[in-house]
Design an enzyme around this catalytic site. Structure first.
Site, PDB file in Angstrom:
ATOM      1  N   ILE A 430       0.817  -1.219   0.000  1.00  0.00           N
ATOM      2  CA  ILE A 430       0.000   0.000   0.000  1.00  0.00           C
ATOM      3  C   ILE A 430       0.850   1.269   0.000  1.00  0.00           C
ATOM      4  O   ILE A 430       0.369   2.350  -0.299  1.00  0.00           O
ATOM      5  CB  ILE A 430      -0.979  -0.018   1.198  1.00  0.00           C
ATOM      6  CG1 ILE A 430      -1.804  -1.303   1.183  1.00  0.00           C
ATOM      7  CG2 ILE A 430      -1.905   1.185   1.195  1.00  0.00           C
ATOM      8  CD1 ILE A 430      -2.586  -1.549  -0.084  1.00  0.00           C
ATOM      9  N   SER A 432       3.680   2.569   2.514  1.00  0.00           N
ATOM     10  CA  SER A 432       4.722   2.805   3.511  1.00  0.00           C
ATOM     11  C   SER A 432       5.379   1.494   3.937  1.00  0.00           C
ATOM     12  O   SER A 432       4.735   0.445   3.969  1.00  0.00           O
ATOM     13  CB  SER A 432       4.130   3.517   4.725  1.00  0.00           C
ATOM     14  OG  SER A 432       3.095   2.763   5.280  1.00  0.00           O
ATOM     15  N   TRP A 560      -8.948  15.389   7.107  1.00  0.00           N
ATOM     16  CA  TRP A 560      -8.098  15.251   8.289  1.00  0.00           C
ATOM     17  C   TRP A 560      -7.443  16.581   8.684  1.00  0.00           C
ATOM     18  O   TRP A 560      -6.449  16.617   9.387  1.00  0.00           O
ATOM     19  CB  TRP A 560      -7.086  14.119   8.104  1.00  0.00           C
ATOM     20  CG  TRP A 560      -7.714  12.777   8.392  1.00  0.00           C
ATOM     21  CD1 TRP A 560      -8.870  12.563   9.087  1.00  0.00           C
ATOM     22  CD2 TRP A 560      -7.247  11.472   8.013  1.00  0.00           C
ATOM     23  NE1 TRP A 560      -9.153  11.224   9.145  1.00  0.00           N
ATOM     24  CE2 TRP A 560      -8.174  10.528   8.497  1.00  0.00           C
ATOM     25  CE3 TRP A 560      -6.133  11.026   7.296  1.00  0.00           C
ATOM     26  CZ2 TRP A 560      -8.028   9.148   8.301  1.00  0.00           C
ATOM     27  CZ3 TRP A 560      -5.982   9.652   7.100  1.00  0.00           C
ATOM     28  CH2 TRP A 560      -6.914   8.725   7.601  1.00  0.00           C
ATOM     29  N   HIS A 641      -6.456   4.027  -2.622  1.00  0.00           N
ATOM     30  CA  HIS A 641      -6.537   3.117  -1.471  1.00  0.00           C
ATOM     31  C   HIS A 641      -7.496   3.699  -0.444  1.00  0.00           C
ATOM     32  O   HIS A 641      -7.494   4.908  -0.188  1.00  0.00           O
ATOM     33  CB  HIS A 641      -5.146   2.939  -0.856  1.00  0.00           C
ATOM     34  CG  HIS A 641      -5.173   2.309   0.500  1.00  0.00           C
ATOM     35  ND1 HIS A 641      -5.439   0.972   0.686  1.00  0.00           N
ATOM     36  CD2 HIS A 641      -5.012   2.837   1.736  1.00  0.00           C
ATOM     37  CE1 HIS A 641      -5.429   0.712   1.992  1.00  0.00           C
ATOM     38  NE2 HIS A 641      -5.173   1.822   2.650  1.00  0.00           N
ATOM     39  N   GLU A 665      -9.027  -2.204   2.815  1.00  0.00           N
ATOM     40  CA  GLU A 665      -9.013  -3.080   3.979  1.00  0.00           C
ATOM     41  C   GLU A 665     -10.201  -4.016   3.856  1.00  0.00           C
ATOM     42  O   GLU A 665     -11.337  -3.567   3.825  1.00  0.00           O
ATOM     43  CB  GLU A 665      -9.166  -2.186   5.217  1.00  0.00           C
ATOM     44  CG  GLU A 665      -9.161  -2.913   6.519  1.00  0.00           C
ATOM     45  CD  GLU A 665      -9.541  -1.952   7.645  1.00  0.00           C
ATOM     46  OE1 GLU A 665      -8.901  -0.903   7.772  1.00  0.00           O
ATOM     47  OE2 GLU A 665     -10.479  -2.273   8.375  1.00  0.00           O
ATOM     48  N   HIS A 694      -2.766  -4.542  11.023  1.00  0.00           N
ATOM     49  CA  HIS A 694      -2.899  -3.854  12.307  1.00  0.00           C
ATOM     50  C   HIS A 694      -2.434  -4.701  13.478  1.00  0.00           C
ATOM     51  O   HIS A 694      -2.532  -4.308  14.633  1.00  0.00           O
ATOM     52  CB  HIS A 694      -4.336  -3.381  12.506  1.00  0.00           C
ATOM     53  CG  HIS A 694      -4.801  -2.521  11.360  1.00  0.00           C
ATOM     54  ND1 HIS A 694      -5.396  -3.054  10.238  1.00  0.00           N
ATOM     55  CD2 HIS A 694      -4.701  -1.192  11.138  1.00  0.00           C
ATOM     56  CE1 HIS A 694      -5.662  -2.079   9.387  1.00  0.00           C
ATOM     57  NE2 HIS A 694      -5.243  -0.941   9.897  1.00  0.00           N
ATOM     58  N   CYS A 726      -3.288  -2.420   4.373  1.00  0.00           N
ATOM     59  CA  CYS A 726      -2.951  -1.006   4.568  1.00  0.00           C
ATOM     60  C   CYS A 726      -1.428  -0.855   4.558  1.00  0.00           C
ATOM     61  O   CYS A 726      -0.713  -1.834   4.344  1.00  0.00           O
ATOM     62  CB  CYS A 726      -3.560  -0.499   5.877  1.00  0.00           C
ATOM     63  SG  CYS A 726      -3.637   1.305   5.991  1.00  0.00           S
TER      64      CYS A 726
HETATM   65  N1  GLN Z   1       0.032   5.016   1.437  1.00  0.00           N
HETATM   66  C1  GLN Z   1      -0.250   5.124   2.834  1.00  0.00           C
HETATM   67  C2  GLN Z   1       0.629   4.163   3.616  1.00  0.00           C
HETATM   68  O1  GLN Z   1       0.913   3.122   3.127  1.00  0.00           O
HETATM   69  C3  GLN Z   1      -1.695   4.834   3.141  1.00  0.00           C
HETATM   70  C4  GLN Z   1      -2.000   4.999   4.600  1.00  0.00           C
HETATM   71  C5  GLN Z   1      -3.439   4.793   4.973  1.00  0.00           C
HETATM   72  O2  GLN Z   1      -4.187   4.203   4.264  1.00  0.00           O
HETATM   73  N2  GLN Z   1      -3.836   5.266   6.117  1.00  0.00           N
HETATM   74  O3  GLN Z   1       1.000   4.417   4.726  1.00  0.00           O
HETATM   75 ZN    ZN Z   2      -5.154   2.228   4.691  1.00  0.00          ZN
END
Ligand code: GLN
Ligand code: ZN
Length: 754
Positions: A430, A432, A560, A641, A665, A694, A726
């Site tokens: 995703i 990071s 946010w 995403h 997710e 998570h 994620c």
């Molecule tokens: N691209 C972001 C990461 O991978 C997405 C973070 C998220 O969805 N909260 O951290």
């Molecule tokens: Zn996410």
């Protein structure tokens, strides 16, 4: 004229409560010390509110974790799995908040959900033994008496019976049925006790009333309150609503003998109309929510006074109020030492909102000649750096076509297949990679100017190199650079765009001890220079495989942050969209073939009423996303995403984002969502997360393979991507590598069998 607030932030001016609780969790302090800190904070807050000139001062708005949980505990709604642990009360309370793993057992925490349309999360009470429901706690009484001892008469605040009942997760229907009776009795008992204590006002928060209400809901509300109100005796009841208007029940509310009715005139766009249409009752006090409890900008007294004067035509007795709890704004601007005065003077955090309520009261009790009025109006003159003619011109020149990507999906996806050359079931992540301590300290050192830009960049480039190498070794198909330059997906872009401001201490409770510090959108947003380009180019130069460009979408950036109030959310979002669009086009120009634009928080500002979803929000939020990517070539693949699994009900709109691929997710609610995808004929390619990031748990190859097979049973293989659910930023490298290896191995096995 009097004034009131609904609730005050409880974390303390400098997050004292957070730190005290965390210390206690780490066993570095005793329960006595924690309780003493809490007591001290409550006393300080009551004094502060009183000294600020507020007439209705809340109590029982304090919480060690969450007030919905407090209310459940007050009525002995504690799931049997926590009872079974046999813990003393505070420990049992924290076991429900955070789960328990120890010598007395092992059980997960209560589910956590977003509190209406805020970024605060409440704990969902679980009820599996309705027969146990009874008034059993004493927090609400203790805190009332505690304030009284200090010479302060408070108005205890509690989640109302209707909202509480609607939020509880019941084991089954019969439990729910019994609970309804039991809960009513428990509230009756509470009324009795508050009367005995000599409490004057009780505030019952019923935000659930701002949803679309069914006939059944109305009947339930009636059953509860007819009974309760006929037993209230001397106790005055304030029925408090917030986060919207109560259009489905307003006329009826007037008929009940509530002593006060709290309405929200900030988010409740129909509130004034309802009063105009149905009037207000002579025997009730209108608690008029006119000071915004959710945003941080100063109140414009001219607007508020105009509204109050309008209301006075219908309601004889008005109390000035906040629109919702002040929990949703930071504590005080007085700790902001870095922001220029010209900006800061237009900010009002919780403590400043107390002053606004006092000012408004004073002006109303005297006249608009009052110097307080003049001082307020001066705030709104000569506001610096708000408008940018260029941004405005660019927005004005937008045409319909700018919101439409061409050619259409079916056509361009074929072109992309030709260019990208990916296998079936492409694997990716995703964005990071683990933000290890060295990554964070490198960023901090750069921020504090302890290292040079060159050192900072070289360190991150080294990290990117390692990250690319790891992904190649694992055998992922589409790579990422790892996002080491980002602290947070929104803050990072805010810091690199014109128009944002940042606070030092603007913390807002998100859940429990976790607080967030949202950026402030101050002025017109634009991009003055490329933001992510150099990192992405560098990463792509290291590999023959495709490395995704990685951006945050405009809706998430808006949702946010604290938004502007002088222009619409739509306009603000479109400005951000144009800025991100520039970045997209730069990435494309420099050879980035896949660009991911995250909309993790797309759902965040979805209106509470379904009937408002499109007209108030989706009708501009989705086009704003379209605007970001409509300028790319057919061959450039756009990914997005989203984080929440709860998007069953807006799948059509998500498809209308018109991205080529969406990852989300889904590892916990997999199958259900896949069915709906099929049902709505979802066109966008999908990467339903195949494992939950998570948790530190490493999923086995077999487990992932089973998940992939389940997905394949529901959707055509050409439509599917394989990825975690994620970003991996909060995980450690060891577990990440193992998990991703299993993910790739499982995918290969399935791929070979196709
Ligand atoms: N691209 C972001 C990461 O991978 C997405 C973070 C998220 O969805 N909260 O951290
Ligand atoms: Zn996410």
């Amino acid at each position: 004229m009097k004034n009131a607030i609904i609730s005050y932030p409880r974390i303390g001016a400098n997050r004292e409560l957070k730190f005290a609780i965390e210390k206690y969790f780490k066993k570095q302090s005793t329960q006595e010390e924690l309780l003493a800190c809490a007591k001290d904070l409550r006393a300080r807050h009551w004094r502060e509110i009183k000294e600020a000139g507020i007439d209705f001062i809340p109590s029982n708005d304090f919480s060690f974790y969450d007030t919905v949980l407090d209310t459940a505990v007050l009525f002995n709604i504690v799931a049997s799995r926590y009872r079974a642990l046999n813990l003393e009360p505070l420990e049992q309370y924290f076991a429900q908040s955070r789960g328990y793993q120890g010598e007395k057992g092992d059980t997960t925490a209560l589910a956590m959900k977003k509190w209406f349309n805020t970024n605060y999360h409440y704990l969902v009470p679980e009820c599996d033994e309705a027969e146990l429901i009874a008034l059993s706690g004493d927090k609400i009484f203790k805190e009332y008496l505690e304030a009284k001892e200090q010479g302060i008469e408070t108005k205890p605040v509690l989640v109302g019976i209707f909202t509480l009942f609607k939020l509880i997760a019941f084991k089954d229907e019969s439990t729910q049925k019994l609970a309804q009776k039991k809960l009513l009795n428990a509230y009756l008992e509470l009324f009795e006790k508050l009367n005995d204590l000599g409490v004057q006002w009780l505030e019952l928060d019923e935000p659930y009333l701002v949803y679309d209400l069914s006939e059944k809901d109305l009947a339930l509300f009636d059953e509860f309150y007819k009974e309760l109100l006929s037993h209230k005796k001397g106790l005055k009841i304030l029925l408090q609503s917030y986060f919207g208007d109560v259009r489905d029940i307003y006329a009826k509310l007037l008929e009940y003998n509530f002593d006060g009715l709290g309405l929200d005139f900030i988010e409740g766009k129909e509130s004034l109309n309802l009063i105009k249409q149905y009037g207000f009752s002579k025997d009730k006090i209108l608690f008029a929510g006119i000071v915004n409890g959710k945003n941080i900008y100063a109140n414009d007294y001219a607007k508020s006074l105009k509204l109050i004067k309008e209301l006075q035509k219908y309601a004889q007795n008005i109390v000035l109020n906040t629109s919702c709890s002040l929990l949703h704004v930071p504590y005080s601007t007085e700790f902001e030492t870095k922001l220029e005065k010209n900006y800061l003077k237009l900010f009002a955090f919780a403590k400043q909102k107390l002053k606004e309520l006092k000012d408004l009261k004073e002006i109303l009790n005297s006249s608009e000649e009052n110097p307080l009025f003049k001082a307020n109006q001066e705030l709104f003159t000569n506001i610096p750096n708000r408008f940018d003619e260029k941004v405005k011109a660019r927005l004005n020149s937008l045409k319909k076509e700018d919101f439409v990507r061409k050619p259409e999906f079916k056509e361009r996806i074929k072109i992309q297949e030709g260019v990208l050359n990916l296998p079936l079931l492409p694997t990716t992540t995703i964005g990071s990679f683990p933000q290890s301590a060295d990554v964070r300290s490198n960023r901090l050192a750069f921020k504090q100017q302890k290292i040079s830009a060159q050192n900072y960049t070289e360190f991150n480039q080294q990290k990117i190199k390692e990250c690319i190498q790891i992904q190649e070794e694992i055998g992922l198909d589409v790579l990422v650079h790892g996002e080491f330059e980002r602290n947070d997906m929104v803050e990072y872009f805010g810091e690199n765009l014109q128009g944002f401001l940042f606070t030092q201490n603007g913390w807002v409770q998100s859940y429990g001890t976790r607080c967030v510090k949202p950026p402030v959108i101050w002025g017109d947003v634009s991009r003055t220079k490329p933001i992510t380009l150099s990192w992405s180019k560098f990463a792509q130069s290291l590999s023959k495989k495709i490395v995704k460009g990685m951006l945050t979408g405009p809706v998430t950036i808006l949702n946010w942050s604290f938004p502007r109030e002088d222009i619409s959310l739509k306009e603000s979002t479109e400005q951000i969209a144009l800025a991100i669009r520039d970045e997209v086009l730069d990435l494309e120009k420099e050879g980035i073939k896949i660009i991911q634009i995250d909309e993790a928080a797309l759902r965040e500002k979805l209106p509470l009423r379904k009937s408002d979803w499109h007209s108030e929000y989706l009708n501009w939020a989705i086009p704003a996303f379209n605007l970001v990517h409509s300028g790319v070539k057919a061959s450039t693949q756009i990914h997005t995403h989203m984080c929440y699994s709860e998007f069953n009900d807006i799948l059509k709109d998500i498809d209308a984002l018109d991205a080529d691929v969406i990852s989300f997710e889904a590892s916990r609610s997999n199958l259900e969502l896949l069915d709906t995808l099929k049902a709505v004929n979802f066109k966008t390619q999908v990467g339903p997360g195949v494992y939950d990031i998570h948790s530190p748990r490493v999923p086995s190859e077999e487990e992932i393979k089973t998940t992939i097979e389940k997905i394949l049973a529901k959707l055509p293989k050409e439509q599917i991507w394989i990825n975690p659910d994620c970003g991996l930023k909060t995980r450690g490298y060891e577990e990440v590598v193992l998990a991703l290896k299993n993910l790739v191995a499982a995918t290969r096995k399935v791929r070979n069998s196709l």
